[in-house]
Scaffold this motif. Structure first.
Motif, short mmCIF file in Angstrom:
data_model
loop_
_atom_site.label_atom_id
_atom_site.label_comp_id
_atom_site.label_asym_id
_atom_site.label_seq_id
_atom_site.Cartn_x
_atom_site.Cartn_y
_atom_site.Cartn_z
N MET A 90 0.79 -1.23 0.00
CA MET A 90 0.00 0.00 0.00
C MET A 90 0.82 1.28 0.00
O MET A 90 0.39 2.29 -0.56
CB MET A 90 -0.92 0.00 1.23
N HIS A 132 -4.05 7.14 -2.60
CA HIS A 132 -5.32 6.42 -2.72
C HIS A 132 -6.53 7.31 -2.45
O HIS A 132 -7.63 7.01 -2.92
CB HIS A 132 -5.35 5.23 -1.75
N VAL A 245 -3.16 5.00 4.01
CA VAL A 245 -3.38 5.55 2.67
C VAL A 245 -2.02 5.87 2.06
O VAL A 245 -1.31 6.75 2.55
CB VAL A 245 -4.26 6.81 2.73
N THR A 247 0.47 5.21 -1.93
CA THR A 247 0.43 5.33 -3.39
C THR A 247 0.57 3.98 -4.08
O THR A 247 0.65 3.91 -5.30
CB THR A 247 1.59 6.21 -3.90
N THR A 251 -4.99 -0.90 -2.27
CA THR A 251 -5.58 -0.03 -1.25
C THR A 251 -6.17 -0.87 -0.13
O THR A 251 -6.52 -2.04 -0.33
CB THR A 251 -6.70 0.85 -1.84
N PHE A 265 -5.62 -0.78 -6.77
CA PHE A 265 -5.84 0.66 -6.88
C PHE A 265 -5.92 1.04 -8.36
O PHE A 265 -4.94 0.92 -9.09
CB PHE A 265 -4.69 1.39 -6.19
N TYR A 268 -3.31 3.50 -9.95
CA TYR A 268 -1.89 3.26 -9.71
C TYR A 268 -1.04 3.73 -10.87
O TYR A 268 -1.35 3.46 -12.03
CB TYR A 268 -1.65 1.77 -9.44
#
Length: 574
Positions: A90, A132, A245, A247, A251, A265, A268
């Protein structure tokens, strides 16, 4: 950085698998006949079941069996393997890890430049990245994360010395004269300058630690990341640690009693991969993990033990070896009466037969350790003070130290597997046998890992000995000796300011002969002082089902699941 073919796993050769399975057979009881073992665990590239129709996302799931529940999902405040395994999916850092060499590689930073003779670094950041929650990743976000780590309040730093920021940068903002970190300054929307108070040669490698994953500043604020207001599994956590949270390619979805679920995600920046849902299921018992894999309840698990390696090979499962990058040790608490006498600690070292300890309890390739830095780092001291197995000498040293049979509490974990210790109860039993034979009166103190074993052995004074280890997360000697012995800790109650100064100096030296010699000298100082006895450099291995075509196995466990390929998911057309 985008996933590429180099992220794919390296299959084990037939000779290694034969040795691995052979070690497992040796670990079985003597009355059990050895069953012939196949020479390869490479599975067919097709699933045992028909492939689901294209668009059926039920096949784009991956369930992984873990040995323990994560302690929290805020990587800045944890230091355990199972937490990091999840947060890596995550939260990403500025620096990643090359899958082939384990050297630093671009991730959220595309490049960096050393400035001011190593006292500052400028980073160019990726420009197409969002968190996210939709917030932009930029230089301001980087500085918000660094300032959060640096100014973390004392009441939040519950792990103290094992928190990565303290281990790498030596101190927080309440001790600015001791800290190597100085400041973070945006030089533009996607360029940032990080200043240090002195050269830190391990700085770039250390940034690959999961602890330095970038979190959304908005989420850190809204979820009160520095306020430990929620209790979970007996630990105080923040709201952010329950729903981080970042990048990364996945997620957060939910965290139930024994499962953490993540979702792909959609925004992404890198290669998304084919997996839509990842579930981490806690299965502490190794035999139960094996059964779950064979019954197709999970797609893989980590920390294969000697006891189940042969069966896994026979069943056609894929055993994935990691190069050794952890150390198992016997810790000693010098605040316990008598343990502060170096003769007593020498007796402990001479009482242990490391070869006998390893045989049948660790995977093939595990080697005895006489120092704490793994050979992979190239700073091994070949002339180090060593303590040969000599129980008679151990008895003599005990007598000289004045030990007369007082009970010695020995803590060891139960119902857990770690990269450095897959079968703790069996290792304790053999150590107990050896130490008792040399004249030590041990008082066993088994503790469930989930009941706070690490916190107990790092803080509880009522212990003489404990079993623990350290798994490296980035490629630098300071990741081992700096983290374990760079400053005073309650775990060892070990005070040697001269050694602390040597470690602080070594990390500032540029790579080369002088730095190698400095770490060799540090290893010798540790060997003479014996705050702990290094026991082994264990081999660890994960296992995945025939459904898995590739898995990004890594010695530092930088294993991000968007790089997994599954046999029953249609591959995208280039």
């Amino acid at each position: 950085m985008p996933a590429s073919p180099t992220h794919r796993r390296r299959k084990l050769s037939g000779p290694f698998l034969r040795a691995l399975a052979g070690a497992a057979v040796l670990g079985l009881t003597a009355c059990t006949a050895a069953t012939p073992v196949p020479t390869t665990t490479t599975a067919p590239a097709t699933s045992a079941e028909p492939a689901a129709p294209v668009g059926d996302t039920t096949t784009a799931t991956f369930t992984f069996g873990t040995a323990a529940t994560p302690t929290g999902l805020d990587p800045a405040l944890v230091a355990d393997t199972e937490s990091y395994r999840i947060t890596r999916q995550m939260l990403e850092g500025l620096v990643g890890i090359d899958p082939l060499t384990s050297e630093p590689a671009p991730l959220l930073a595309t490049s960096w430049e050393e400035r001011d003779e190593g006292r500052a670094y400028a980073f160019d950041l990726r420009q197409d990245v969002v968190f996210h929650d939709g917030e932009p990743f930029n230089a301001a976000a980087v500085c918000a994360n660094f300032e959060r780590w640096y100014t973390m309040p004392p009441e939040t730093r519950v792990l103290d010395a094992t928190i990565a920021f303290k281990s790498v940068f030596k101190a927080f903002s309440d001790e600015p004269e001791e800290s190597v970190y100085d400041s973070c300054q945006p030089l533009g929307e996607h360029t940032v300058l990080i200043r240090l108070t002195g050269r830190l040669t391990s700085f770039i490698p250390a940034l690959a630690l999961p602890a330095f994953g970038m979190a959304s500043p908005k989420a850190l604020d809204e979820l009160n990341a520095n306020q430990l207001t929620v209790e979970r599994n007996g630990r105080q956590l923040s709201e952010f640690a329950l729903s981080p949270v970042g990048t990364g390619p996945f997620t957060f979805t939910r965290w139930s009693a024994d499962e953490v679920t993540l979702s792909a995600f959609e925004g992404y920046w890198g290669t998304a991969g084919e997996i839509q849902t990842v579930t981490f299921r806690t299965i502490p018992n190794t035999a139960a993990r094996l059964r779950a894999l064979l019954s197709e309840e999970i797609d893989g698990y980590d920390l294969v033990t000697v006891d189940n390696a042969a069966e896994l090979a026979r069943e056609g499962q894929q055993i994935l070896q990691r190069d050794p990058y952890s150390v198992l040790y016997l810790g000693m608490n010098q605040d316990f009466p008598g343990v502060d006498d170096v003769l007593f600690r020498q007796a402990v070292a001479h009482a242990i037969d490391k070869d006998a300890l390893i045989e049948g309890r660790f995977l093939a390739g595990t080697s005895p350790a006489n120092q704490f830095i793994p050979p992979k780092l190239g700073v091994t001291n070949e002339e180090i003070t060593d303590y040969e197995y000599d129980p008679e000498l151990a008895r003599e040293l005990l007598d000289e130290a004045g030990y007369s049979g007082e009970p010695l509490p020995f803590h060891y974990p139960r119902n857990v597997s770690r990269p450095y210790l897959s079968s703790p109860e069996k290792v304790y039993a053999e150590l107990s046998r050896q130490l008792t034979a040399a004249g030590f009166n041990l008082q066993p103190v088994p503790t469930e890992w989930a009941d706070g074993y690490v916190e107990t052995v790092q803080n509880d004074d009522n212990r003489a000995f404990h079993l623990l280890g350290w798994s490296g997360s980035y490629q630098d000697p300071d990741n081992f000796v700096g983290a374990l012995f760079g400053s005073y800790s309650e775990e060892f109650a070990f005070r040697d300011n001269q050694l602390f100064s040597k470690i602080a100096r070594a990390v500032t030296l540029p790579n080369g002969e002088e730095r190698v010699a400095a770490y060799q000298e540090i290893s010798e100082s540790i060997a003479v002082d014996i705050p702990a006895v290094p026991l082994a450099f264990p081999i660890s291995a994960a296992v995945v089902s025939p459904r898995v075509l590739s898995y990004p196995v890594s010695p530092v466990m930088h294993e991000v699941f968007n790089s997994i390929d599954l046999a029953d998911v249609e591959q995208p057309v280039p």
